[in-house]
Design an enzyme around this catalytic site. Structure first.
Site, mmCIF file in Angstrom:
data_model
loop_
_atom_site.group_PDB
_atom_site.id
_atom_site.type_symbol
_atom_site.label_atom_id
_atom_site.label_comp_id
_atom_site.label_asym_id
_atom_site.label_seq_id
_atom_site.Cartn_x
_atom_site.Cartn_y
_atom_site.Cartn_z
ATOM 1 N N LYS A 20 0.831 -1.210 0.000
ATOM 2 C CA LYS A 20 0.000 0.000 0.000
ATOM 3 C C LYS A 20 0.868 1.264 0.000
ATOM 4 O O LYS A 20 0.610 2.191 -0.749
ATOM 5 C CB LYS A 20 -0.919 0.028 1.241
ATOM 6 C CG LYS A 20 -1.853 -1.164 1.338
ATOM 7 C CD LYS A 20 -2.787 -1.040 2.535
ATOM 8 C CE LYS A 20 -2.090 -1.066 3.876
ATOM 9 N NZ LYS A 20 -1.662 -2.412 4.325
ATOM 10 N N ARG A 39 -9.125 0.976 9.345
ATOM 11 C CA ARG A 39 -8.763 -0.410 9.628
ATOM 12 C C ARG A 39 -9.859 -1.143 10.379
ATOM 13 O O ARG A 39 -9.725 -2.327 10.656
ATOM 14 C CB ARG A 39 -7.508 -0.422 10.499
ATOM 15 C CG ARG A 39 -6.219 -0.761 9.768
ATOM 16 C CD ARG A 39 -5.107 -0.698 10.815
ATOM 17 N NE ARG A 39 -3.911 -1.391 10.442
ATOM 18 C CZ ARG A 39 -2.913 -0.858 9.771
ATOM 19 N NH1 ARG A 39 -3.012 0.374 9.315
ATOM 20 N NH2 ARG A 39 -1.827 -1.552 9.522
ATOM 21 N N ARG A 82 12.692 -8.425 3.871
ATOM 22 C CA ARG A 82 12.983 -7.078 4.385
ATOM 23 C C ARG A 82 13.985 -7.160 5.526
ATOM 24 O O ARG A 82 14.867 -6.310 5.656
ATOM 25 C CB ARG A 82 11.695 -6.397 4.893
ATOM 26 C CG ARG A 82 10.700 -6.035 3.806
ATOM 27 C CD ARG A 82 10.023 -4.689 4.081
ATOM 28 N NE ARG A 82 9.006 -4.734 5.096
ATOM 29 C CZ ARG A 82 7.713 -4.447 4.865
ATOM 30 N NH1 ARG A 82 7.309 -4.101 3.669
ATOM 31 N NH2 ARG A 82 6.855 -4.488 5.850
ATOM 32 N N ARG A 110 11.196 -2.692 9.780
ATOM 33 C CA ARG A 110 10.792 -1.813 10.873
ATOM 34 C C ARG A 110 10.767 -2.648 12.156
ATOM 35 O O ARG A 110 10.800 -3.870 12.091
ATOM 36 C CB ARG A 110 9.368 -1.296 10.613
ATOM 37 C CG ARG A 110 9.161 -0.630 9.294
ATOM 38 C CD ARG A 110 7.829 0.118 9.280
ATOM 39 N NE ARG A 110 6.708 -0.643 9.787
ATOM 40 C CZ ARG A 110 5.566 -0.844 9.130
ATOM 41 N NH1 ARG A 110 5.412 -0.365 7.913
ATOM 42 N NH2 ARG A 110 4.588 -1.514 9.684
ATOM 43 N N ARG A 151 -0.186 -9.120 13.298
ATOM 44 C CA ARG A 151 -0.758 -8.085 12.417
ATOM 45 C C ARG A 151 -1.702 -8.713 11.393
ATOM 46 O O ARG A 151 -2.748 -8.151 11.065
ATOM 47 C CB ARG A 151 0.364 -7.306 11.724
ATOM 48 C CG ARG A 151 1.002 -6.243 12.632
ATOM 49 C CD ARG A 151 2.435 -5.904 12.242
ATOM 50 N NE ARG A 151 2.553 -5.305 10.926
ATOM 51 C CZ ARG A 151 3.691 -5.261 10.224
ATOM 52 N NH1 ARG A 151 4.794 -5.785 10.716
ATOM 53 N NH2 ARG A 151 3.711 -4.702 9.040
HETATM 54 P P1 ADP Z 1 1.283 -2.174 7.869
HETATM 55 O O1 ADP Z 1 2.511 -2.179 7.043
HETATM 56 O O2 ADP Z 1 1.228 -3.265 8.892
HETATM 57 O O3 ADP Z 1 0.035 -2.058 7.088
HETATM 58 P P2 ADP Z 1 1.050 0.529 9.015
HETATM 59 O O4 ADP Z 1 2.257 1.334 8.800
HETATM 60 O O5 ADP Z 1 -0.173 0.901 8.251
HETATM 61 O O6 ADP Z 1 1.463 -0.957 8.819
HETATM 62 O O7 ADP Z 1 0.663 0.513 10.573
HETATM 63 C C1 ADP Z 1 1.581 0.081 11.552
HETATM 64 C C2 ADP Z 1 0.900 -0.078 12.902
HETATM 65 O O8 ADP Z 1 0.316 1.187 13.296
HETATM 66 C C3 ADP Z 1 -0.250 -1.072 12.944
HETATM 67 O O9 ADP Z 1 0.189 -2.385 13.159
HETATM 68 C C4 ADP Z 1 -1.070 -0.507 14.137
HETATM 69 O O10 ADP Z 1 -0.467 -0.845 15.352
HETATM 70 C C5 ADP Z 1 -0.937 1.000 13.960
HETATM 71 N N1 ADP Z 1 -1.999 1.581 13.106
HETATM 72 C C6 ADP Z 1 -1.817 2.187 11.905
HETATM 73 N N2 ADP Z 1 -2.980 2.611 11.382
HETATM 74 C C7 ADP Z 1 -3.940 2.257 12.279
HETATM 75 C C8 ADP Z 1 -5.356 2.381 12.307
HETATM 76 N N3 ADP Z 1 -6.036 2.969 11.294
HETATM 77 N N4 ADP Z 1 -6.023 1.904 13.382
HETATM 78 C C9 ADP Z 1 -5.366 1.328 14.413
HETATM 79 N N5 ADP Z 1 -4.035 1.154 14.445
HETATM 80 C C10 ADP Z 1 -3.315 1.612 13.390
#
Ligand code: ADP
Length: 190
Positions: free
Chosen positions: A13, A88, A127, A134, A145
């Site tokens: 994404k 989410r 990665r 990360r 996740r």
């Molecule tokens: P990913 O690569 O897992 O999609 P993101 O960078 O979008 O990761 O998000 C990393 C973390 O930040 C998630 O695992 C969660 O803990 C938190 N997070 C991000 N966006 C949201 C959201 N909309 N609602 C709740 N938690 C979120």
């Protein structure tokens, strides 16, 4: 145009959002990036969410909705935005609909990047090997996740599906091919 990039963690994404920022001049609204920035800055919000991100759990709806509410007030969002990692949960999607309505807008399209869980695990391992990971990129956290994604986030496909907004794209295709598919989808929609 307001677009949601939808898919499991590691689906690509963020990569595709960056292309859309460059090609279409829309801002990328990534709650994940905003939360990581808060953590890096050591702000009260960052301290509050740090352990939640480390575990791969979801931050509360209230917190992320507030972040997005503030972000949408910035002028660069007038022509729309690319939502990446938000919403989410169904309550987040409902809140986003309300917020956009306040600006006379709506979600126009939801692009689902479909990737199998096994491939996502492979990507994370790569990665890590490449040193690009990360703190929440480890096989254990990724499994959580993914579980959170299937339980809390995947139901959004029904929410947006009922509104006829979901377009599914094969996220296992090469990056350039995914970019092309998204571009074609958006161009035919206009
Ligand atoms: P990913 O690569 O897992 O999609 P993101 O960078 O979008 O990761 O998000 C990393 C973390 O930040 C998630 O695992 C969660 O803990 C938190 N997070 C991000 N966006 C949201 C959201 N909309 N609602 C709740 N938690 C979120």
């Amino acid at each position: 145009m307001n677009l949601v990039l939808f898919g499991p963690p590691g689906a690509g994404k963020g990569t595709q959002a960056k292309v859309l920022v460059e090609k279409r001049g829309l801002p990328q609204l990534s709650t994940g990036e905003m939360l990581r920035a808060a953590i890096a800055a050591g702000s009260p919000l960052g301290r509050q969410v740090e352990s939640i991100l480390a575990k791969g759990d979801l931050v509360s709806d209230q917190i992320v909705i507030e972040i997005i509410r503030e972000r949408l007030k910035v002028a660069d969002c007038v022509k729309g935005a690319v939502f990446d990692g938000f919403p989410r949960t169904v309550p987040q999607a409902e809140a986003l609909d309300e917020l956009l309505k306040g600006f006379g807008g709506k979600i126009d399209i939801v692009i689902e990047l479909k990737v199998n869980d096994e491939i996502l695990l492979e990507r994370v391992k790569q990665r890590i090997e490449q040193g690009l990971s990360r703190p929440d990129d480890n096989p254990e956290t990724l499994k959580n996740r993914l579980a959170v994604y299937h339980k809390n986030t995947a139901p959004l496909l029904v929410y947006y599906g009922k509104q006829g907004k979901v377009v599914t794209i094969d996220g296992m295709a090469p990056i350039a091919e995914v970019t092309k598919q998204i571009a074609t989808t958006l161009d035919t929609k206009r």
